[in-house]
Design a protein around this motif. Structure first.
Motif, PDB file in Angstrom:
ATOM      1  N   ARG A  46       0.818  -1.211   0.000  1.00 38.04           N
ATOM      2  CA  ARG A  46       0.000   0.000   0.000  1.00 38.04           C
ATOM      3  C   ARG A  46       0.857   1.269   0.000  1.00 38.04           C
ATOM      4  O   ARG A  46       0.466   2.292  -0.542  1.00 38.04           O
ATOM      5  CB  ARG A  46      -0.926   0.008   1.211  1.00 38.04           C
ATOM      6  N   LYS A  49       3.815   0.500  -3.490  1.00 37.87           N
ATOM      7  CA  LYS A  49       3.273  -0.156  -4.693  1.00 37.87           C
ATOM      8  C   LYS A  49       4.161  -1.273  -5.254  1.00 37.87           C
ATOM      9  O   LYS A  49       3.977  -1.714  -6.374  1.00 37.87           O
ATOM     10  CB  LYS A  49       2.978   0.859  -5.808  1.00 37.87           C
ATOM     11  N   CYS A 135      -2.564  -3.085  -1.721  1.00 38.22           N
ATOM     12  CA  CYS A 135      -3.464  -2.399  -2.644  1.00 38.22           C
ATOM     13  C   CYS A 135      -3.455  -3.137  -3.979  1.00 38.22           C
ATOM     14  O   CYS A 135      -2.590  -3.965  -4.239  1.00 38.22           O
ATOM     15  CB  CYS A 135      -3.034  -0.957  -2.848  1.00 38.22           C
TER      16      CYS A 135
END
Length: 138
Positions: A46, A49, A135
């Motif tokens: 998160r 990346k 993410c």
């Protein structure tokens, strides 16, 4: 300061030569028959990346981590293992180590090293990625 190298995960159905799991591998086909019609997702840290795993590596979405919902993953990349410790969890006692993003060193989950229960040994060598720490990467 050493060099940092990241493995980038690409959709194996569109680019087999650059993925970290070859589609010529028979294990790939047996594990992902049900996922062929689903969207391929790359999961990353998160904070920075850095690619960590993909939707094709999910074993179960029905796990809880320290921060909430988590995924049990077959394989992750670009992580370093932290200190080994004994943890008591809902399903028993486990020998585990935290896994940290190799780039920013933030905790993204843990790795199961050993289970005290015979019926939980399938988790050994598998990883938990906590959704609050990862993410979707585009």
């Amino acid at each position: 300061m050493g060099l940092r190298y990241s493995i980038y995960i690409e959709n194996p159905l569109s680019s087999p030569s650059s993925s970290y799991k070859s589609i010529s591998d028979p294990l790939f086909h047996s594990q992902h028959r049900a996922q062929r019609n689903t969207c391929f997702i790359t999961y990353g840290c998160r904070h920075c990346k850095t690619h960590l795993s993909s939707s094709f590596q999910i074993i179960s979405r029905d796990y809880r981590g320290r921060t909430g919902t988590a995924y049990l993953m077959n394989k992750v990349v670009n992580v370093v293992e932290g200190k080994v410790e004994q943890r008591r969890m809902l399903t028993g006692d486990y020998l585990v180590c935290d896994i940290l993003c190799h780039w920013c060193k933030r905790n993204v989950g843990w790795k199961y090293l050993q289970s005290s229960n015979d019926d939980q040994q399938y988790k050994e060598g598998k990883f938990i990625l906590e959704l609050k720490n990862i993410c979707k990467c585009t």
